[in-house]
Design an enzyme around this catalytic site. Structure first.
Site, PDB file in Angstrom:
ATOM      1  N   GLU A  14      71.137 -34.098  10.281  1.00  0.00           N
ATOM      2  CA  GLU A  14      72.461 -34.314   9.668  1.00  0.00           C
ATOM      3  C   GLU A  14      72.876 -32.996   8.992  1.00  0.00           C
ATOM      4  OE1 GLU A  14      72.083 -36.529   6.000  1.00  0.00           O
ATOM      5  OE2 GLU A  14      74.128 -37.315   6.122  1.00  0.00           O
ATOM      6  N   LYS A  54      79.805 -40.846  10.350  1.00  0.00           N
ATOM      7  CA  LYS A  54      78.939 -41.670   9.491  1.00  0.00           C
ATOM      8  C   LYS A  54      79.724 -42.771   8.789  1.00  0.00           C
ATOM      9  CE  LYS A  54      75.393 -40.887   5.895  1.00  0.00           C
ATOM     10  NZ  LYS A  54      74.742 -39.792   5.126  1.00  0.00           N
ATOM     11  N   CYS A  68      71.580 -40.578   8.974  1.00  0.00           N
ATOM     12  CA  CYS A  68      70.820 -40.757   7.736  1.00  0.00           C
ATOM     13  C   CYS A  68      70.872 -42.165   7.154  1.00  0.00           C
ATOM     14  CB  CYS A  68      71.221 -39.712   6.702  1.00  0.00           C
ATOM     15  SG  CYS A  68      70.007 -39.606   5.365  1.00  0.00           S
TER      16      CYS A  68
HETATM   17  N1  CDT Z   1      72.102 -38.180   3.515  1.00  0.00           N
HETATM   18  C1  CDT Z   1      71.862 -39.480   3.219  1.00  0.00           C
HETATM   19  O1  CDT Z   1      72.518 -40.381   3.738  1.00  0.00           O
HETATM   20  N2  CDT Z   1      70.915 -39.709   2.315  1.00  0.00           N
HETATM   21  C2  CDT Z   1      70.598 -41.033   1.856  1.00  0.00           C
HETATM   22  C3  CDT Z   1      70.169 -41.084   0.437  1.00  0.00           C
HETATM   23  C4  CDT Z   1      70.400 -42.445  -0.094  1.00  0.00           C
HETATM   24  S1  CDT Z   1      69.535 -42.820  -1.501  1.00  0.00           S
HETATM   25  C5  CDT Z   1      68.657 -44.245  -1.056  1.00  0.00           C
HETATM   26  C6  CDT Z   1      69.510 -41.700   2.702  1.00  0.00           C
HETATM   27  O2  CDT Z   1      69.685 -42.871   3.046  1.00  0.00           O
HETATM   28  O3  CDT Z   1      68.480 -41.091   2.966  1.00  0.00           O
END
Ligand code: CDT
Length: 349
Positions: free
Chosen positions: A47, A128, A198
């Protein structure tokens, strides 16, 4: 019929605010060449692969913020990124990468694209949908922020699976379908891919939308903080080391379990290590099987290729037995999933 495919995750170590674009692109070229030496046909980058994970910062300087987005829709020919796509074409490797997108109309998205080296075109784009974090920074000045809701709009392209051509020889094509094949083409065509980014991987809804389109390979790049109690909650006090272990556990848990429940392979590619001098991102890039097993995983917290040769035919067992959706799903009982967003406990006794 066997449908072999060689998959790779290109895990990337940190990219700092001070890192030069050209250096980052050269790191990506080196990763592509390593993947090529292993015979990879599809390589997934993380990402926001081209920059630091800037949503952790409150950025008030408009030109600095603007520099983190790609403004040109034609990435394969844009000056910032052309080298990467030229190399992918030269090596005949399909690539998928995440980047911050700014549309000509001024809308920003956390986006991922899939580029087919054989056709020389972007086959699919995903924006996203599950944007984590907050729009405003936490009041705790030491907190790790995740300001994606500030910097990006919610993705507007849905979860659209697509077929990637020219990867698996001898697959069934539309024009070759004979009368006796009619209605029995499942699992015989070009690989069916789906992208998520992500935080999307933590939501079974993302996976099921792809599962219902017969997805065979899910591609998911990520930047996941190793220590962010303000984001996750502080009920269980953990050291940074314990928190990072837990974050990797949750990452693998969702990749493995959702791959199993949708009978598909998955590739996940991290951007990892200490970014911008102090922000820890987990590693743990991996390739999982339709039975939920990890086939290959990263051993480092830096630039690394994670590689596995798979047979898409392995998706058939789950798709035809335990998770044969057509026979076993009960949509008449699932109404709440789309009718209701948040929880309603229904009152007290
Ligand atoms: N980049 C991204 O989406 N990061 C999120 C952090 C969320 S905190 C639980 C992830 O789901 O890894």
């Amino acid at each position: 019929m066997p449908r072999p495919l060689k998959l790779a995750a290109a895990q990337m170590g940190p990219i700092h605010q001070t890192s030069k674009r050209t250096d980052t692109i050269h790191r990506m070229l080196t990763l592509l060449q390593r993947a090529s030496s292993l015979g990879a046909q599809v390589v997934l980058f993380p990402e926001c692969a081209l920059t630091t994970f800037f949503p952790r910062h409150l950025i008030t300087d408009a030109s600095l913020l603007s520099s983190y987005y790609e403004h040109d829709d034609d990435l394969p020919n844009a000056p910032n990124t052309k080298l990467l796509f030229d190399e992918a074409k030269k090596l005949k490797i399909d690539i998928s990468l995440g980047y911050a997108e700014m549309t000509p109309g001024g809308k920003s998205y956390n986006t991922s694209l899939y580029f087919s080296a054989h056709t020389g075109t972007i086959l699919a784009k995903y924006r996203k949908i599950h944007l984590p974090g907050t729009s405003e920074p936490f009041s705790n000045p030491e907190a790790v922020n995740q300001l994606e809701k500030r910097y990006f709009h919610i993705g507007d392209l849905g979860f659209s699976a697509f077929r990637a051509p020219d990867l698996v020889p001898g697959v069934l094509k539309k024009g070759d379908v004979k009368e006796e094949d009619e209605g029995r083409t499942e699992g015989k065509g070009d690989p069916i891919m789906g992208m998520m980014i992500c935080n999307d991987r933590r939501w079974p809804e993302s996976w099921r939308c792809y599962g219902l389109q017969g997805v065979e390979v899910v591609l998911c790049g990520y930047n996941t903080a190793g220590y962010a109690p303000d984001l996750w909650g502080t009920r269980r006090v953990m050291t940074p080391g314990e928190a990072e272990e837990d974050a990797v556990f949750h990452h693998k848990l969702v990749m493995q379990s959702n791959s199993y429940m949708n009978s598909c392979f998955s590739i996940s590619a991290a951007k990892c290590g200490l970014e911008d001098g102090k922000y820890d991102l987990i590693a743990g890039s991996c390739i999982t099987s339709p039975e939920g097993h990890i086939l290959a995983e990263a051993k480092t917290r830096g630039d690394e290729i994670v590689f596995a040769e798979v047979d898409l035919e392995d998706c058939r067992q789950g798709k035809e037995k335990t998770f044969d959706f057509a026979r076993h799903r009960r949509v008449e009982a699932y109404g709440l999933i789309t009718e209701r967003t948040g929880v309603d406990e229904g009152g007290l006794l």
